[in-house]
Write a protein that holds these residues in place. Structure first.
Motif, PDB file in Angstrom:
ATOM      1  N   THR A 155       0.659  -0.989  -0.019  1.00 30.51           N
ATOM      2  CA  THR A 155       0.108   0.260   0.077  1.00 30.51           C
ATOM      3  C   THR A 155       0.576   0.912   0.079  1.00 30.51           C
ATOM      4  O   THR A 155       0.288   2.115  -0.651  1.00 30.51           O
ATOM      5  CB  THR A 155      -1.131   0.118   1.295  1.00 30.51           C
ATOM      6  OG1 THR A 155      -1.869  -0.778   0.923  1.00 30.51           O
ATOM      7  CG2 THR A 155      -1.969   1.150   1.368  1.00 30.51           C
ATOM      8  N   LYS A 158       1.832   1.973  -3.295  1.00 31.00           N
ATOM      9  CA  LYS A 158       0.883   2.925  -4.529  1.00 31.00           C
ATOM     10  C   LYS A 158       0.853   3.884  -4.304  1.00 31.00           C
ATOM     11  O   LYS A 158       0.677   4.912  -5.307  1.00 31.00           O
ATOM     12  CB  LYS A 158      -0.548   1.313  -4.017  1.00 31.00           C
ATOM     13  CG  LYS A 158      -0.550  -0.065  -4.548  1.00 31.00           C
ATOM     14  CD  LYS A 158      -1.938  -0.659  -4.236  1.00 31.00           C
ATOM     15  CE  LYS A 158      -1.623  -2.106  -4.920  1.00 31.00           C
ATOM     16  NZ  LYS A 158      -2.334  -3.244  -5.158  1.00 31.00           N
ATOM     17  N   ALA A 185      -8.677   4.482  -2.531  1.00 32.96           N
ATOM     18  CA  ALA A 185      -8.437   3.418  -1.748  1.00 32.96           C
ATOM     19  C   ALA A 185      -8.940   2.262  -2.873  1.00 32.96           C
ATOM     20  O   ALA A 185      -8.219   1.818  -3.450  1.00 32.96           O
ATOM     21  CB  ALA A 185      -9.195   3.216  -0.099  1.00 32.96           C
ATOM     22  N   VAL A 190      -6.797  -0.642  -2.653  1.00 35.98           N
ATOM     23  CA  VAL A 190      -5.985  -1.216  -0.813  1.00 35.98           C
ATOM     24  C   VAL A 190      -7.464  -0.776  -0.025  1.00 35.98           C
ATOM     25  O   VAL A 190      -8.550  -0.623  -0.162  1.00 35.98           O
ATOM     26  CB  VAL A 190      -5.219   0.077  -0.462  1.00 35.98           C
ATOM     27  CG1 VAL A 190      -4.072  -0.387  -1.704  1.00 35.98           C
ATOM     28  CG2 VAL A 190      -5.840   1.132  -0.855  1.00 35.98           C
ATOM     29  N   LEU A 195      -4.558   2.082   3.839  1.00 29.00           N
ATOM     30  CA  LEU A 195      -4.503   3.445   3.236  1.00 29.00           C
ATOM     31  C   LEU A 195      -4.555   5.085   4.399  1.00 29.00           C
ATOM     32  O   LEU A 195      -3.715   5.470   4.124  1.00 29.00           O
ATOM     33  CB  LEU A 195      -5.289   4.178   2.485  1.00 29.00           C
ATOM     34  CG  LEU A 195      -5.240   5.387   1.662  1.00 29.00           C
ATOM     35  CD1 LEU A 195      -4.449   5.334   0.782  1.00 29.00           C
ATOM     36  CD2 LEU A 195      -6.709   5.511   0.800  1.00 29.00           C
TER      37      LEU A 195
END
Length: 218
Positions: A155, A158, A185, A190, A195
């Motif tokens: 995460t 990302k 998200a 995710v 997040l």
């Protein structure tokens, strides 16, 4: 339609055109205006698309929902941007839902007329076709960017990839994003709590600052 000329002039679809040329080509393409309330569907998965859509006001999101009802946000559209053009040009049914996030006004242009120059072969119609293919190419590059973001392993990776791309796009270290936390998200695929945890850690590490959808990279 004159009330939206300033927005249309900012659209890449009409790049390089004068106001009267834009108005002329709108007539040539059988332009129709549509209004949608918040939460209203502009297109649903499986609809046949025959029009290139240009957002005149408001904001719409493009999303897909899987068999189990899980939502995945593919992108958002802001005034001046086009959408649904890939399906309209290819003649396929749309694979996603397009929903108004707020009250929105949309311009619909006949895709079949857009691809064929009119009988007078006006130069600005040729320019529109060139602009359209440039926009399609740009969207393909954006899709490659998103694939790069969502295929990162964690995460954190990302989030950093997404924020880095947003900073590059805006050309500065402070920028706003078009998503709230849940939408971001869904866009990055995710968990929302994960997040929020990553964003908090990045702020504590003095890598970013943020307030709601306003971010600054440090």
């Amino acid at each position: 339609m004159r009330e939206y000329l300033e927005i249309l002039k900012t659209s890449g679809l009409f790049r390089g055109m004068k106001e009267e040329e834009i108005l002329s080509i709108l007539d040539c393409l059988g332009a129709e205006e549509g209004s949608f309330g918040k939460g209203e569907y502009l297109f649903r998965q499986g609809d046949e698309i025959h029009s290139i859509a240009v957002l005149l006001s408001g904001k719409v999101r493009i999303e897909s929902t899987d068999f189990w009802g899980e939502r995945h946000i593919l992108g958002v559209v802001v005034p001046g941007e086009i959408f649904a053009e890939a399906y309209a040009l290819d003649g396929e049914t749309i694979h996603n839902d397009v929903i108004a996030e707020e009250k929105s006004t949309v311009l619909f242009l006949d895709a079949s007329k857009a691809l064929r120059t009119c009988s007078s072969a006006c130069p600005f119609h040729t320019a529109l076709i060139d602009n359209l293919f440039c926009l399609v190419a740009r969207k393909n590059r954006s899709l490659v960017q998103k694939i790069s973001q969502v295929t990162r392993r964690s995460t954190r990776e990302k989030v950093l990839s997404y924020l880095s791309d947003q900073a590059k796009r805006s050309g500065k270290d402070s920028f706003s994003i078009p998503f709230d936390r849940q939408a971001l998200a869904d866009y990055l695929a995710v968990d929302r709590s994960a997040l929020s945890s990553v964003l908090s850690h990045l702020r504590d590490e003095k890598i970013i600052e943020f307030h709601k959808n306003e971010f600054k990279l440090l």
